[in-house]
Structure formats: structure tokens, C-alpha cells
Design a protein around this motif. Structure first.
Motif, mmCIF file in Angstrom:
data_model
loop_
_atom_site.group_PDB
_atom_site.id
_atom_site.type_symbol
_atom_site.label_atom_id
_atom_site.label_comp_id
_atom_site.label_asym_id
_atom_site.label_seq_id
_atom_site.Cartn_x
_atom_site.Cartn_y
_atom_site.Cartn_z
ATOM 1 N N PRO A 124 18.305 -16.689 3.061
ATOM 2 C CA PRO A 124 18.383 -15.455 2.564
ATOM 3 C C PRO A 124 18.671 -15.535 0.919
ATOM 4 C CG PRO A 124 19.748 -15.017 3.653
ATOM 5 C CD PRO A 124 19.137 -16.534 4.125
ATOM 6 N N SER A 125 19.431 -15.584 0.579
ATOM 7 C CA SER A 125 19.639 -16.284 -1.145
ATOM 8 C C SER A 125 19.243 -16.570 -1.620
ATOM 9 C CB SER A 125 21.397 -16.200 -0.672
ATOM 10 O OG SER A 125 22.199 -15.823 -0.452
ATOM 11 N N ALA A 126 17.782 -17.093 -1.544
ATOM 12 C CA ALA A 126 16.957 -18.177 -2.155
ATOM 13 C C ALA A 126 16.024 -17.171 -2.636
ATOM 14 C CB ALA A 126 16.260 -19.171 -1.575
ATOM 15 N N LEU A 127 15.226 -17.379 -3.812
ATOM 16 C CA LEU A 127 14.474 -16.918 -4.459
ATOM 17 C C LEU A 127 13.274 -16.471 -3.678
ATOM 18 C CD1 LEU A 127 14.154 -18.450 -7.739
ATOM 19 C CD2 LEU A 127 14.854 -15.485 -7.409
ATOM 20 N N VAL A 128 12.929 -15.660 -2.411
ATOM 21 C CA VAL A 128 12.587 -15.879 -1.415
ATOM 22 C C VAL A 128 11.588 -14.221 -1.150
ATOM 23 C CG1 VAL A 128 13.087 -17.846 0.238
ATOM 24 C CG2 VAL A 128 14.066 -15.504 0.445
ATOM 25 N N TRP A 129 12.920 -13.389 -2.106
ATOM 26 C CA TRP A 129 12.671 -11.870 -1.357
ATOM 27 C C TRP A 129 10.967 -11.633 -2.847
ATOM 28 C CZ3 TRP A 129 13.925 -9.731 2.191
ATOM 29 C CH2 TRP A 129 15.197 -10.204 3.404
ATOM 30 N N ARG A 130 10.200 -10.375 -2.160
ATOM 31 C CA ARG A 130 9.408 -10.056 -2.850
ATOM 32 C C ARG A 130 9.224 -8.377 -3.247
ATOM 33 N NH1 ARG A 130 4.396 -14.268 -1.468
ATOM 34 N NH2 ARG A 130 5.760 -15.899 -1.014
ATOM 35 N N PRO A 131 9.227 -8.337 -4.347
ATOM 36 C CA PRO A 131 9.061 -6.292 -4.129
ATOM 37 C C PRO A 131 8.159 -5.836 -4.308
ATOM 38 C CG PRO A 131 10.275 -7.693 -6.366
ATOM 39 C CD PRO A 131 9.625 -8.335 -5.261
ATOM 40 N N VAL A 132 7.313 -5.136 -2.948
ATOM 41 C CA VAL A 132 5.961 -4.561 -3.087
ATOM 42 C C VAL A 132 5.498 -3.495 -4.001
ATOM 43 C CG1 VAL A 132 7.397 -4.216 -0.163
ATOM 44 C CG2 VAL A 132 7.546 -2.123 -1.917
ATOM 45 N N ASP A 138 14.429 3.039 -9.178
ATOM 46 C CA ASP A 138 16.005 3.245 -8.310
ATOM 47 C C ASP A 138 16.130 2.726 -7.070
ATOM 48 O OD1 ASP A 138 15.844 5.181 -10.752
ATOM 49 O OD2 ASP A 138 15.943 7.149 -8.874
ATOM 50 N N VAL A 139 15.226 2.211 -6.223
ATOM 51 C CA VAL A 139 15.863 1.895 -4.948
ATOM 52 C C VAL A 139 14.621 0.689 -4.855
ATOM 53 C CG1 VAL A 139 15.610 2.024 -2.423
ATOM 54 C CG2 VAL A 139 16.393 3.619 -3.800
ATOM 55 N N PRO A 140 15.105 -0.445 -5.123
ATOM 56 C CA PRO A 140 13.703 -1.652 -5.000
ATOM 57 C C PRO A 140 14.231 -1.858 -3.508
ATOM 58 C CG PRO A 140 16.221 -2.345 -5.934
ATOM 59 C CD PRO A 140 16.085 -0.860 -5.376
ATOM 60 N N ILE A 141 12.231 -2.132 -2.761
ATOM 61 C CA ILE A 141 11.998 -2.178 -2.216
ATOM 62 C C ILE A 141 12.162 -3.226 -2.471
ATOM 63 C CG2 ILE A 141 11.029 -1.696 0.163
ATOM 64 C CD1 ILE A 141 10.640 1.414 -0.792
ATOM 65 N N LEU A 142 12.691 -4.577 -1.461
ATOM 66 C CA LEU A 142 12.189 -6.057 -0.651
ATOM 67 C C LEU A 142 11.619 -6.712 0.538
ATOM 68 C CD1 LEU A 142 15.249 -7.469 -2.486
ATOM 69 C CD2 LEU A 142 12.992 -6.569 -3.832
ATOM 70 N N ALA A 143 10.483 -7.951 0.582
ATOM 71 C CA ALA A 143 10.800 -7.485 1.534
ATOM 72 C C ALA A 143 10.290 -9.488 1.844
ATOM 73 C CB ALA A 143 8.603 -7.432 2.013
ATOM 74 N N ALA A 144 10.681 -10.068 2.726
ATOM 75 C CA ALA A 144 9.980 -11.420 2.305
ATOM 76 C C ALA A 144 9.697 -12.119 3.564
ATOM 77 C CB ALA A 144 11.348 -11.985 2.467
ATOM 78 N N PRO A 145 8.496 -13.053 4.009
ATOM 79 C CA PRO A 145 8.089 -14.193 4.762
ATOM 80 C C PRO A 145 9.065 -14.856 5.795
ATOM 81 C CG PRO A 145 6.707 -14.234 2.809
ATOM 82 C CD PRO A 145 8.365 -13.811 2.623
ATOM 83 N N LEU A 146 9.225 -14.645 6.802
ATOM 84 C CA LEU A 146 10.181 -15.106 7.250
ATOM 85 C C LEU A 146 10.353 -16.344 8.053
ATOM 86 C CD1 LEU A 146 12.140 -14.685 10.364
ATOM 87 C CD2 LEU A 146 10.012 -15.088 11.606
ATOM 88 N N ALA A 178 0.777 -1.246 -0.218
ATOM 89 C CA ALA A 178 0.018 0.042 -0.474
ATOM 90 C C ALA A 178 0.940 1.657 -0.005
ATOM 91 C CB ALA A 178 -0.794 -0.586 0.949
ATOM 92 N N ALA A 179 2.510 1.005 0.916
ATOM 93 C CA ALA A 179 2.807 2.115 1.058
ATOM 94 C C ALA A 179 3.589 2.071 -0.290
ATOM 95 C CB ALA A 179 4.060 2.179 2.024
ATOM 96 N N ALA A 180 3.497 1.836 -1.496
ATOM 97 C CA ALA A 180 4.930 1.677 -1.998
ATOM 98 C C ALA A 180 3.736 2.176 -3.589
ATOM 99 C CB ALA A 180 4.536 0.120 -2.363
ATOM 100 N N ARG A 181 1.892 1.581 -3.240
ATOM 101 C CA ARG A 181 1.915 2.359 -4.471
ATOM 102 C C ARG A 181 1.967 4.032 -4.791
ATOM 103 N NH1 ARG A 181 -1.443 -2.675 -3.658
ATOM 104 N NH2 ARG A 181 -2.253 -1.719 -1.847
ATOM 105 N N GLN A 182 1.598 4.408 -3.217
ATOM 106 C CA GLN A 182 1.366 5.940 -2.967
ATOM 107 C C GLN A 182 3.312 6.372 -3.600
ATOM 108 O OE1 GLN A 182 1.147 6.876 1.071
ATOM 109 N NE2 GLN A 182 -1.066 6.026 0.864
ATOM 110 N N LEU A 183 4.343 5.746 -3.541
ATOM 111 C CA LEU A 183 5.282 5.957 -4.345
ATOM 112 C C LEU A 183 5.174 5.567 -5.949
ATOM 113 C CD1 LEU A 183 7.728 4.751 -1.526
ATOM 114 C CD2 LEU A 183 7.464 7.357 -1.950
#
Length: 60
Positions: A35-43, A19-27, A6-11
Motif C-alpha cells: 500500500p505504500s507504493a505508487l499504486v493508488w489512482r486518483p479517481v 480538498d478530499v483526494p479520492i484514491l483507488a488501487a487494484p487489489l 463516473a461518480a467523480a465527474r459529477q463532483l
């Protein structure tokens, strides 16, 4: 994830997310795959999974 998306939609109109990738991953994914696997999701596209070293190019 929902709040970050939701915050990313405002940006979205700016170039910030390009320019600045924002990534999140479920614990659970981090603990199971590491952390090196394909677990990160761009917001801006949480259905996509990337490596944390993403440079703006899609990895699937």
C-alpha cells in the motif's frame, strides 16, 4: 475504477475532489507492491499513480 471515475465527474464542478483526494488501487497491485507504493489512482485522473500520502501534488 470506472464507477468511481463516473461518480467523480459529477463532483468535478465542486472543490470536493481538490480538498478530499479520492484514491483507488487494484487489489493485485496492493498485494504485489504494497500500500505504500505508487499504486493508488486518483479517481479524477486514473492514469496517474500516486502514493496514498498524496497531498494534492503530483507524484510520478
Amino acid at each position: 475504477m470506472t464507477a468511481l471515475c463516473a461518480a467523480a465527474r459529477q463532483l468535478a464542478p465542486s472543490r470536493f475532489l481538490h480538498d478530499v483526494p479520492i484514491l483507488a488501487a487494484p487489489l493485485a497491485d496492493l498485494l504485489h507492491h504494497g500500500p505504500s507504493a505508487l499504486v493508488w489512482r486518483p479517481v479524477h485522473d486514473p492514469d496517474q499513480r500516486v502514493r496514498w500520502t498524496v497531498t494534492g501534488h503530483r507524484h510520478t
